[in-house]
Structures are given as C-alpha cells and as structure tokens.
Scaffold this motif. Sequence first.
Motif, PDB file in Angstrom:
ATOM      1  N   UNK A  68       0.876  -1.168   0.000  1.00 37.03           N
ATOM      2  CA  UNK A  68       0.000   0.000   0.000  1.00 37.03           C
ATOM      3  C   UNK A  68       0.918   1.225   0.000  1.00 37.03           C
ATOM      4  N   UNK A  69       1.606   1.428  -1.134  1.00 38.60           N
ATOM      5  CA  UNK A  69       2.615   2.481  -1.260  1.00 38.60           C
ATOM      6  C   UNK A  69       2.138   3.519  -2.266  1.00 38.60           C
ATOM      7  N   UNK A  70       2.320   4.810  -1.934  1.00 36.16           N
ATOM      8  CA  UNK A  70       1.797   5.891  -2.769  1.00 36.16           C
ATOM      9  C   UNK A  70       2.757   7.075  -2.800  1.00 36.16           C
ATOM     10  N   UNK A  71       2.790   7.729  -3.951  1.00 37.64           N
ATOM     11  CA  UNK A  71       3.497   8.993  -4.097  1.00 37.64           C
ATOM     12  C   UNK A  71       2.468  10.003  -4.561  1.00 37.64           C
ATOM     13  N   UNK A  72       2.206  11.008  -3.737  1.00 37.31           N
ATOM     14  CA  UNK A  72       1.177  12.008  -4.029  1.00 37.31           C
ATOM     15  C   UNK A  72       1.561  12.830  -5.256  1.00 37.31           C
ATOM     16  N   UNK A  73       0.550  13.311  -5.961  1.00 35.53           N
ATOM     17  CA  UNK A  73       0.763  14.100  -7.167  1.00 35.53           C
ATOM     18  C   UNK A  73       1.657  15.302  -6.948  1.00 35.53           C
ATOM     19  N   UNK A  74       1.478  15.999  -5.822  1.00 43.26           N
ATOM     20  CA  UNK A  74       2.285  17.195  -5.560  1.00 43.26           C
ATOM     21  C   UNK A  74       3.742  16.847  -5.268  1.00 43.26           C
ATOM     22  N   UNK A  75       4.041  15.557  -5.018  1.00 43.64           N
ATOM     23  CA  UNK A  75       5.410  15.133  -4.708  1.00 43.64           C
ATOM     24  C   UNK A  75       6.078  14.400  -5.870  1.00 43.64           C
ATOM     25  N   UNK A  76       5.519  14.510  -7.079  1.00 42.92           N
ATOM     26  CA  UNK A  76       6.018  13.676  -8.181  1.00 42.92           C
ATOM     27  C   UNK A  76       7.476  13.938  -8.539  1.00 42.92           C
ATOM     28  N   UNK A  77       8.029  15.038  -8.132  1.00 43.38           N
ATOM     29  CA  UNK A  77       9.440  15.324  -8.410  1.00 43.38           C
ATOM     30  C   UNK A  77      10.378  14.644  -7.408  1.00 43.38           C
ATOM     31  N   UNK A  78       9.825  14.049  -6.347  1.00 37.90           N
ATOM     32  CA  UNK A  78      10.669  13.459  -5.300  1.00 37.90           C
ATOM     33  C   UNK A  78      10.115  12.107  -4.832  1.00 37.90           C
ATOM     34  N   UNK A  79      10.557  11.004  -5.439  1.00 41.14           N
ATOM     35  CA  UNK A  79      10.053   9.682  -5.057  1.00 41.14           C
ATOM     36  C   UNK A  79      10.359   9.296  -3.613  1.00 41.14           C
ATOM     37  N   UNK A  80      11.250  10.043  -2.964  1.00 42.11           N
ATOM     38  CA  UNK A  80      11.562   9.747  -1.565  1.00 42.11           C
ATOM     39  C   UNK A  80      10.531  10.345  -0.614  1.00 42.11           C
ATOM     40  N   UNK A  81       9.500  10.999  -1.159  1.00 42.64           N
ATOM     41  CA  UNK A  81       8.386  11.480  -0.336  1.00 42.64           C
ATOM     42  C   UNK A  81       7.216  10.487  -0.364  1.00 42.64           C
ATOM     43  N   UNK A  82       7.465   9.311  -0.890  1.00 40.41           N
ATOM     44  CA  UNK A  82       6.426   8.277  -0.916  1.00 40.41           C
ATOM     45  C   UNK A  82       6.036   7.896   0.503  1.00 40.41           C
ATOM     46  N   UNK A  83       4.806   7.465   0.654  1.00 42.78           N
ATOM     47  CA  UNK A  83       4.288   7.056   1.965  1.00 42.78           C
ATOM     48  C   UNK A  83       3.623   5.695   1.839  1.00 42.78           C
ATOM     49  N   UNK A  84       3.279   5.139   2.972  1.00 42.11           N
ATOM     50  CA  UNK A  84       2.563   3.874   2.995  1.00 42.11           C
ATOM     51  C   UNK A  84       3.360   2.797   3.687  1.00 42.11           C
TER      52      UNK A  84
END
Length: 189
Positions: A68-84
């Motif tokens: 259940x891993x997600x990268x928010x649209x506003x964070x698309x420039x930084x995959x290290x801001x993924x959550x879950x």
Amino acid sequence: MKRRTKIAVLGSALLLTAGAASAATASETPRPREAAAPEADRPREAAALTGTAKLYRSAGDDITFSFDAHLAGQDKADPMKATGTFEFSHYLNGEGARAEVAVDCLVTGGKVAVVSGIVTESDLPGAEGKRVGVTVHDLGRHDRLGYSWAATGTPVEMDGLPKCVSSAPFEKVAKGTGDFTVVPWRPDF
C-alpha cells in the motif's frame, strides 16, 4: 438480388438503426450526478504500488507480499516522499518470519515498481531498523517480484542499502492468489 444478399443488407440496416437509436437514447438520457468529482477533476497520484499475492514455491513455502505504497501528485518530483507500508512473510512447516515496513521511496516505470522502506516491526531478530527493497512487475495475473535480500539470505544481512534499490523480479506469483497494481510515475523531465 439473391436471397443471401437481401438478408445481409436487411441485417446491416437493422444493426445501423439499432445503433443510432441507442446513441440517441444515450445522449438524451440524463446521467445521475456522481457524489465524487469526475476522474478528470481528481488529482492523479504520481505513482502507486498496491495489492497482495503469494509467491509460487514448489516446496510449499507460504510467502506473501502486500503493498500500500503511494506517491502524491504534488510530490512527483521526489520519489523519496512516498508514503505507505508493505508487509511480507515467509513460512515453511510452521517456521519463518514476517515484517512490516514503512515506505521511504517509490519509483515506478510502466508496469514495474521499486519500493523500499525501513522494517518497523518483525519477528525476525535483527530485522527491525533495516532497509529492504522490493521490485514488482505488474503482468496482470502473472505478476513477478524480486527483493533486495535475494542474494544475501535474509533482510538482517542487509547493511547500508540505499533507498529504492532491489533485485530483478525473478519470483512468480502463485496462480489465483492475488494481484499487484502499479501506477506509472510520470516525472516532468
């Protein structure tokens, strides 16, 4: 005109009439308002990896991965801001271990995802605090999976693994046990 030709022409005319009538009805019929915003109005996630499945092992190992891993649209420039989170377990003959992982990176390309994170809870001594990575290839009902500890033996033996690193997806998902879904990342380059 021959009988077969007349039947074909008549059949085509009926199909065209039915299609036109159906299109006219569809355009005149009001659609009910949706409670949520239309898909085009909703912000798209930059990337995602979700789903649960068991791996195929001829020896009967019970190996399960859930994401259940997600990268928010506003964070698309930084995959290290993924959550879950993601979880995995491996049991054979009543022995084995499981782990829960807090996501710290998610990169996807097409139908392939690489996710990493820190083990937050595990019954495998020494696994907590270690970074692990998993790769998923979303092939519908024939998904494949790989993991960073493929060559080392266990996640405990992983030292200094960088974020978003894993192995090639060499394992097969067992038939009928689940399915993974990858939302492709589309960074602005």
